[in-house]
Design a protein around this motif. Structure first.
Motif, mmCIF file in Angstrom:
data_model
loop_
_atom_site.group_PDB
_atom_site.id
_atom_site.type_symbol
_atom_site.label_atom_id
_atom_site.label_comp_id
_atom_site.label_asym_id
_atom_site.label_seq_id
_atom_site.Cartn_x
_atom_site.Cartn_y
_atom_site.Cartn_z
ATOM 1 N N ASP A 1 0.792 -1.227 0.093
ATOM 2 C CA ASP A 1 -0.004 -0.066 -0.130
ATOM 3 C C ASP A 1 0.710 1.105 -0.029
ATOM 4 O O ASP A 1 1.540 1.652 0.922
ATOM 5 N N VAL A 2 0.965 1.802 -1.211
ATOM 6 C CA VAL A 2 1.888 3.255 -1.206
ATOM 7 C C VAL A 2 1.369 4.133 -0.340
ATOM 8 O O VAL A 2 2.436 4.947 0.264
ATOM 9 N N GLU B 1 7.650 -5.711 -11.783
ATOM 10 C CA GLU B 1 8.675 -5.896 -10.594
ATOM 11 C C GLU B 1 9.017 -4.326 -10.372
ATOM 12 O O GLU B 1 10.114 -4.007 -10.837
ATOM 13 N N SER B 2 8.022 -3.713 -10.071
ATOM 14 C CA SER B 2 8.099 -2.088 -10.050
ATOM 15 C C SER B 2 8.656 -1.426 -8.617
ATOM 16 O O SER B 2 8.284 -0.193 -8.525
ATOM 17 N N PHE B 3 9.346 -2.233 -7.975
ATOM 18 C CA PHE B 3 9.727 -1.472 -6.731
ATOM 19 C C PHE B 3 10.935 -0.225 -6.968
ATOM 20 O O PHE B 3 10.904 0.693 -6.216
ATOM 21 N N MET C 1 9.459 3.148 -7.220
ATOM 22 C CA MET C 1 9.153 3.831 -5.858
ATOM 23 C C MET C 1 10.181 4.179 -5.178
ATOM 24 O O MET C 1 10.297 4.365 -3.908
ATOM 25 N N GLY C 2 11.598 3.668 -5.761
ATOM 26 C CA GLY C 2 12.876 4.041 -4.892
ATOM 27 C C GLY C 2 13.160 3.094 -3.955
ATOM 28 O O GLY C 2 13.909 3.601 -2.915
ATOM 29 N N THR D 1 14.215 -1.739 -14.641
ATOM 30 C CA THR D 1 13.468 -0.892 -15.283
ATOM 31 C C THR D 1 12.036 -0.594 -14.817
ATOM 32 O O THR D 1 11.314 0.569 -14.723
ATOM 33 N N GLY D 2 11.633 -1.776 -13.879
ATOM 34 C CA GLY D 2 10.315 -1.508 -13.425
ATOM 35 C C GLY D 2 8.993 -1.458 -14.169
ATOM 36 O O GLY D 2 7.825 -1.115 -14.050
#
Length: 265
Positions: A65-66, A137-139, A142-143, A169-170
């Motif tokens: 949850d961002v 795989e988008s971590f 979000m840094g 690359t995300g």
């Protein structure tokens, strides 16, 4: 409202992440506890021969949850040492539990599987996607890094090059690219997903459950053990399998040219 729905159909258990309004985040402590409890119960019950894991609504799982990725929110604590403990005692328990399960788990990926949601799918044994599914795989976007074991999981499924590309690359990939790189084994129309996953689960459930569970254990161990160690474990498990009533039934049914009836004995 239950955050995890459970439905039993014969030897197949279906678990549904049930927070569609939040796109089924997996990192909350209550969801982690619910998933782990349900899986461990299924693993203890040999009459459960396969588990299907899916999500309610339009997403499989959005991962973390961002909105909670702020100091003092979710897994992140004002004290970094406590953040480390939060990960160890929280979401990192999931891949360890999945790794130790003997009951097969099939991911029915009905929509977006993002970040930890993508890694959750990777924790499962078989992945079937709706043609509307998306994966990332988008971590890094979000840094942050894959804190739930994704760096270990993804490359063992799609290979080092593709996993590294996705992680650095995300970028998001669709279901057909996921099929091409081996992230999923089948893509079906969205309205056929649940039946397709159930059909695979029934195929597994039709086989002798002890042989299925031991085969899964060998497959998992073979990801990290040496050939000689896997051969030794295979010989030991084969000795057990030969003494089951289901093995005797399989041999008899083959000779009598009839379908076998397996009872888990």
């Amino acid at each position: 409202m239950a955050i995890l729905l459970s439905r039993r159909d014969g030897h197949v258990l279906t678990l549904t992440l049930n927070q569609p309004d939040r796109r089924n985040p997996i990192s909350d402590p209550d969801m982690i506890e619910a998933v782990i409890a349900a899986l461990l119960e299924a693993d203890r019950d040999v009459s459960v021969r396969a588990v299907v894991l899916t999500g309610a609504g339009s997403a499989f799982s959005s991962g973390g949850d961002v909105k909670k990725m702020v100091p003092g929110g979710g897994l992140r604590d004002a004290l970094p040492a406590q953040t480390r403990r939060n990960y160890r005692n929280g979401i990192q328990r999931l891949p360890l539990v999945f790794q130790d399960l003997e009951v097969p788990v099939i991911a029915a990926i009905n929509g977006a599987a993002i970040g930890a949601g993508c890694d959750l799918a990777c924790m499962c044994d078989v992945r079937i996607a709706a043609d509307s599914a998306k994966f990332a795989e988008s971590f890094v976007k979000m840094g942050i890094v894959p804190g739930d074991g994704g760096a270990w999981l993804l490359q063992r499924i799609v290979g080092v090059s593709k996993a590294t590309h996705m992680a650095l690359t995300g970028e998001m990939i669709d279901a057909h690219e996921a099929l091409a790189c081996g992230l999923v084994s089948k893509v079906v129309p969205a309205d056929a997903l649940q039946e397709a996953a159930a059909a695979v689960a029934r195929q597994i459930a039709d086989n002798p459950p002890h042989a299925v569970r031991m085969t899964k254990r060998l497959m998992r161990q073979a990801q990290q053990a040496s050939l000689s160690a896997v051969l030794e474990m295979s010989a030991a498990m084969q000795a057990l399998a030969h003494e089951t009533r289901d093995h005797e039934e399989a041999v008899l049914a083959f000779g009598e040219r009839r379908p076998p009836v397996f009872e888990g004995r």
